[in-house]
Design a protein around this motif. Structure first.
Motif, PDB file in Angstrom:
ATOM      1  N   PRO A  98     -11.725   0.062  -5.104  1.00 55.74           N
ATOM      2  CA  PRO A  98     -12.621  -0.845  -4.374  1.00 55.74           C
ATOM      3  C   PRO A  98     -12.417  -0.858  -2.867  1.00 55.74           C
ATOM      4  N   TRP A  99     -11.282  -0.363  -2.372  1.00 54.66           N
ATOM      5  CA  TRP A  99     -11.055  -0.408  -0.926  1.00 54.66           C
ATOM      6  C   TRP A  99     -11.488   0.889  -0.242  1.00 54.66           C
ATOM      7  N   TYR A 146     -18.423  -2.523  -4.055  1.00 50.95           N
ATOM      8  CA  TYR A 146     -19.104  -3.782  -4.372  1.00 50.95           C
ATOM      9  C   TYR A 146     -20.502  -3.848  -3.773  1.00 50.95           C
TER      10      TYR A 146
ATOM     11  N   ARG B 206      -0.905   5.388  -3.135  1.00 48.81           N
ATOM     12  CA  ARG B 206      -2.347   5.461  -2.917  1.00 48.81           C
ATOM     13  C   ARG B 206      -3.131   4.524  -3.819  1.00 48.81           C
ATOM     14  N   VAL B 207      -2.504   4.029  -4.883  1.00 48.86           N
ATOM     15  CA  VAL B 207      -3.241   3.150  -5.798  1.00 48.86           C
ATOM     16  C   VAL B 207      -2.517   1.815  -5.986  1.00 48.86           C
ATOM     17  N   GLN B 210      -2.016  -0.638  -2.894  1.00 54.64           N
ATOM     18  CA  GLN B 210      -3.210  -1.366  -2.455  1.00 54.64           C
ATOM     19  C   GLN B 210      -3.502  -2.566  -3.356  1.00 54.64           C
ATOM     20  N   TYR B 211      -3.336  -2.370  -4.669  1.00 55.95           N
ATOM     21  CA  TYR B 211      -3.567  -3.503  -5.578  1.00 55.95           C
ATOM     22  C   TYR B 211      -2.546  -4.611  -5.330  1.00 55.95           C
ATOM     23  N   TRP B 287     -13.447  -5.958   0.845  1.00 62.56           N
ATOM     24  CA  TRP B 287     -13.945  -5.143  -0.276  1.00 62.56           C
ATOM     25  C   TRP B 287     -13.634  -5.777  -1.627  1.00 62.56           C
TER      26      TRP B 287
END
Lengths: 275, 290
Positions: A98-99, A146, B206-207, B210-211, B287
């Motif tokens: 999502p980013w 989104y 990379r994943v 961010q979360y 986002w």
């Protein structure tokens, strides 16, 4: 000359992957796949339909290497080119980050793979931009997930799977959440991109019309435990037009013929559930 | 029993019909009425606070109606003014507030960073998180305010003590958020990233990162609030500078107006900081549409 043509044809008929007596059972012994024998030729799109819960997705997971088969084997043709990515998959659920923008999501492979295996930044940009053009996402490059419609999200996910130039593309119920008009529009672009890029594809779907529209061959699976029940060649070639296809008498005839076979297995599956 | 159930389950036809029409009818008018209601309520509260204690009967009945204990809006207003300007030989509140705010912000920053880092690492290594779990749960269940004496013994009466107290509280808020963010990634996203060629290190940076960060920043407004509360609590307990020191002075000298004045400034500045944190959150996580 004739010999050269033969060779080309040979290569086209060469199996990229051959499954031999492929079986899978759960840890409790419950069988899911039962001796599946299936060849997928280089450059073809194979659509797999079957009753709900027959084990289609398990088949994909085995090919993707996420799940190991309990018996039988999967033989892949040896790879000559080193620049090709072995396998990509488009999942049923949303896998966009999502980013990241559309452009960044399409190029996600480049962010994730080892530096050594990354093409030059110019090649990366050209590939991403050309794919975005091909799939009708021009103008949406800088948007975030989104800000996208369901159809655009699916297009982006599809391109993200195509970007690494995969040898094999696995599609797991990729468009089942879309409405019919959106789905048909996507079928056109997806089919065009796959054929243009020459990607060998295995499509799993509940939607028989989708399977016929996209595939060169449709496989009907039996009720669980799944094995190959019937195989149908789909003779529409690589330049088919999805909207016209839907009113083509040959399409309708094939739909009826395959449906008749599929229905027997759906019935079996329901009887199995009732027992 | 059955009648209660029925009455609960029964639809409210009046409400169902009335609500949409009421909403449709001039939303601006409605907003004005709400505002008028809020102003009226405030006036009632301040009015009762000001004038009820002037009734001798009530005043002799309870301390609650004695201005010595509860002060009054006009006196508090004067104190607020004096605290801001230093007039009438009042102390200036600004150096004290700054002390508290500075400790809270630094504490939030350090606690958030450490918490997010630990949460991210533990969310990535299941074995480590299994080993650590009981210790973290125990540490989280411990009231951190009770550790203030230990912190004071180690760091003395200093700014460091205030910051460490804030870090102790913020750390766990950030930790649990980051851990949740790092472990709640949809499995398909992880499988997809692996199929696209990610190894464990890239998957982490990379994943997962961010979360974890997204969830941590979601908790930023809450973390700042906790930091201010814990710093003020620490200052009250230790008597070290800051707004909490003014509060403890007010208590020992029986100065209710000063107490309410300081509380007023704490509330306003706390609100501003939370609004700032909220703005940062919205900007960084634009986002994150949910």
């Amino acid at each position: 000359m004739a010999q050269a043509t033969m060779q080309v044809q040979d290569r086209a008929n060469q199996a990229l992957v051959a499954m031999k007596d492929l079986s899978f059972s759960y840890a409790d012994g419950q069988p899911v796949l039962d001796e599946i024998n299936l060849r997928i030729e280089v450059g073809t799109i194979v659509g797999v339909v079957g009753p709900s819960g027959c084990g289609k997705s398990t088949l994909l997971s085995i090919l993707a290497g996420i799940v190991q088969p309990t018996a039988g084997d999967v033989a892949w043709a040896p790879e000559q080119r080193t620049d090709r990515h072995p396998i990509s998959m488009m999942f049923q659920g949303d896998t966009l980050l999502p980013w990241l923008t559309v452009k960044q999501n399409v190029g996600l492979h480049y962010r994730l793979v080892d530096r050594k295996r990354r093409p030059s930044p110019i090649e990366q940009r050209e590939r991403v931009e050309s794919l975005i053009r091909l799939a009708g996402l021009t103008g949406a490059e800088e948007r975030y997930p989104y800000q996208l419609s369901g159809g655009m999200r699916r297009r982006t996910s599809f391109l993200a799977a195509v970007t690494p130039k995969p040898r094999t593309l696995l599609l797991d119920e990729p468009f089942s959440a879309l409405d019919e008009p959106t789905r048909i529009a996507i079928h056109q672009d997806v089919h065009d991109v796959i054929k243009q890029q020459g990607i060998t594809t295995l499509l799993i779907t509940h939607d028989l019309a989708e399977a016929i529209s996209l595939s060169d061959r449709v496989i009907v699976m039996t009720a669980r435990p799944a094995s190959v029940f019937k195989t149908f060649d789909i003779p529409f070639g690589s330049k088919r037009k999805m909207l016209e296809l839907r009113e083509d008498p040959e399409f309708l005839r094939l739909y009826g013929e395959i449906w008749e076979q599929l229905a027997t297995q759906i019935q079996r599956s329901q009887q199995g559930l009732r027992k | 029993m059955s009648t209660t159930l029925e009455s609960q389950a029964a639809p409210t036809p009046d409400g169902a019909i009335l609500t949409p029409t009421a909403n449709r009818r001039k939303p601006r008018n409605r907003r004005l009425s709400v505002l008028a209601g809020q102003v009226a309520l405030l006036a009632i509260i301040l009015g009762s606070w000001q004038f009820l204690p002037e009734i001798p009967l009530l005043r002799s009945a309870s301390h609650v109606f004695d201005p010595y204990f509860v002060s009054s809006p006009t006196r508090i207003g004067a104190t607020i003014f004096n605290l801001a300007t230093g007039s009438n030989n009042s102390v200036l509140i600004w150096p004290y507030m700054w002390q508290t705010v500075f400790a809270s912000l630094i504490g939030t920053l350090v606690g958030l960073t450490l918490g997010a880092l630990c949460g991210l690492i533990l969310s990535n290594f299941a074995f480590l998180s299994d080993v650590m779990r009981p210790f973290i749960v125990a540490a989280n269940a411990t009231p951190r305010v009770a550790l203030i004496p230990v912190v004071v013994i180690i760091f003395g009466l200093s700014l460091t003590t205030s910051i460490v107290i804030a870090v102790l509280v913020v750390f766990f808020v950030a930790f649990f958020n980051a851990y949740e963010g790092g472990t709640s990634i949809p499995p398909q996203i992880l499988q997809n990233a692996r199929l696209l060629g990610a190894n464990n290190v890239r998957l982490l940076f990379r994943v997962r990162l961010q979360y974890a960060l997204a969830w941590t920043i979601t908790g930023l407004p809450l973390a700042v609030t906790f930091a201010i509360i814990s710093v003020v609590t620490g200052e009250i307990l230790t008597g070290y500078q800051g707004a909490g020191y003014l509060l403890s002075t007010a208590a020992t000298t029986g100065n209710a107006s000063l107490t309410f004045g300081v509380v007023f400034y704490l509330a306003v500045i706390g609100l501003l900081i939370v609004m700032g944190a909220e703005a940062v959150r919205r900007r960084v996580l634009h986002w994150w549409a949910r």
